[in-house]
Scaffold this active site. Sequence first.
Site, PDB file in Angstrom:
ATOM      1  N   ILE A 165       0.843  -1.198   0.000  1.00  0.00           N
ATOM      2  CA  ILE A 165       0.000   0.000   0.000  1.00  0.00           C
ATOM      3  C   ILE A 165       0.878   1.249   0.000  1.00  0.00           C
ATOM      4  CG2 ILE A 165      -1.895   1.179   1.138  1.00  0.00           C
ATOM      5  CD1 ILE A 165      -2.508  -1.679   0.074  1.00  0.00           C
ATOM      6  N   CYS A 240     -12.008   3.234  -9.212  1.00  0.00           N
ATOM      7  CA  CYS A 240     -10.896   4.044  -8.705  1.00  0.00           C
ATOM      8  C   CYS A 240      -9.600   3.664  -9.408  1.00  0.00           C
ATOM      9  CB  CYS A 240     -10.760   3.868  -7.195  1.00  0.00           C
ATOM     10  SG  CYS A 240     -12.211   4.370  -6.232  1.00  0.00           S
ATOM     11  N   ALA A 244      -6.967   5.969 -11.655  1.00  0.00           N
ATOM     12  CA  ALA A 244      -5.530   6.092 -11.413  1.00  0.00           C
ATOM     13  C   ALA A 244      -4.706   5.629 -12.602  1.00  0.00           C
ATOM     14  CB  ALA A 244      -5.150   5.300 -10.169  1.00  0.00           C
ATOM     15  N   ARG A 270      29.901  11.055 -25.620  1.00  0.00           N
ATOM     16  CA  ARG A 270      30.735   9.885 -25.344  1.00  0.00           C
ATOM     17  C   ARG A 270      31.411   9.432 -26.637  1.00  0.00           C
ATOM     18  NH1 ARG A 270      33.098   6.760 -21.190  1.00  0.00           N
ATOM     19  NH2 ARG A 270      33.048   4.555 -21.772  1.00  0.00           N
ATOM     20  N   LEU A 340      24.321   3.399 -22.807  1.00  0.00           N
ATOM     21  CA  LEU A 340      25.213   3.922 -21.774  1.00  0.00           C
ATOM     22  C   LEU A 340      26.215   2.885 -21.279  1.00  0.00           C
ATOM     23  CD1 LEU A 340      23.035   6.244 -21.702  1.00  0.00           C
ATOM     24  CD2 LEU A 340      23.580   6.439 -19.276  1.00  0.00           C
ATOM     25  N   GLU A 365      -1.611  -1.810 -10.192  1.00  0.00           N
ATOM     26  CA  GLU A 365      -2.875  -1.331 -10.772  1.00  0.00           C
ATOM     27  C   GLU A 365      -3.207  -2.062 -12.064  1.00  0.00           C
ATOM     28  OE1 GLU A 365      -3.560   2.893 -10.539  1.00  0.00           O
ATOM     29  OE2 GLU A 365      -2.090   3.054  -8.917  1.00  0.00           O
ATOM     30  N   GLY A 366      -2.980  -3.363 -12.032  1.00  0.00           N
ATOM     31  CA  GLY A 366      -3.274  -4.226 -13.173  1.00  0.00           C
ATOM     32  C   GLY A 366      -2.018  -4.629 -13.899  1.00  0.00           C
TER      33      GLY A 366
END
Length: 386
Positions: A165, A240, A244, A270, A340, A365-366
């Site tokens: 949570i 909900c 989100a 580089r 990199l 969230e899935g």
Amino acid sequence: MTPVDLLDLDSLLDDEERQIRSVVRRLVDDRVRPHVADWYERGQVPARELAREFGRLGLLGMHLTGYGCAGSTAVAYGLACLELEAGDSGVRSLVSVQGSLAMYAIWRYGSEEQKQRWLPAMATGEAIGCFGLTEPDHGSDPASMATRARRDGDDWLLHGGKMWITNAPVADVAVIWARAEEGVSGFAVPLDTPGVSVREIRRKMSLRASLTGEIALDDVRLPADALLPGAAGLKAPLSCLTEARHGIVWGALGAARDCLETTLAYAGTRTQFGRPLAGFQLTQAKLADMAVEWQKGFLLALHLGRLADAGRLRPEQVSVGKLNNVREALAIARQCRTILGANGVSGEYPIMRHANNLESVLTYEGTSEIHQLVIGQRLTGLSAFA
């Protein structure tokens, strides 16, 4: 306009949207970037301090109306999430869990008294919220939740536990979902209520600049008015999550953009074999493919945001956005790491931090698999969940 904006995507935004984006970008540059590598390394973040700063800027629950919320558009909220996650996924998670999960649940399903009690303080960051749906044994299958709520006279007794949570270690209130005789119900639970205990989850390899906890509920006694009266059944917490996920669709692009911009700058300076890495065909092919995927992801997010603002966004459309944009953002982070080389795993650069964070974003969230099944059900008319 950023170096990766090949298609002049800024022209698709209005002046207010660009202004909000610029304000959030400056905040991230000033308040997050100088410190986030250290927060990540130490596994600590000044969440309360950040929440108050975000609250002063109107970022908490910014797409909600009334109760001190900014009432901005879905696109503006998405752009804010993009800029926050360009700083760090954990920082964006603080804002999206506060606004799109905890505040949204109270805003949509709570009583007027609950809204007045919690939302103004949450909008300013003086109170922090969390969202208790996931359990130790039930993640992708919330219908099997073991947390129970039963009536005891005029009160409710909650017993069970919630896991993974976000914000729990510093939260003042948790929106807890539990199975009652009437079905799945939501409760606004002050975390100082007797019987509630919170344990911070440590030793994370991802989202280390975010506070994550486990909530234990040992016959927690709540008054009748703790129940969210408008929430009836599992559709309430799932709505909900849909709210989100829209922010995640945008936010993942922020992490990907930061990786791309870092890699473009690195490859241009580089030198190997007598010339910059950016001058090699294989490097340019990688950069081109990543930039194209980023443009496509932005167009998808913008389309979903416009649908949301028109009141026409459907849950499976959000699943398309989360599945594609998080998956592509993670692929971009991994590919940037190859350019990199060994520096790609150094904390001096943000690439590996973003890649590690996106591993969590891919799941929470899935999971990708859940969103594939949501899309598959829409395409075929058949549920493959059971």
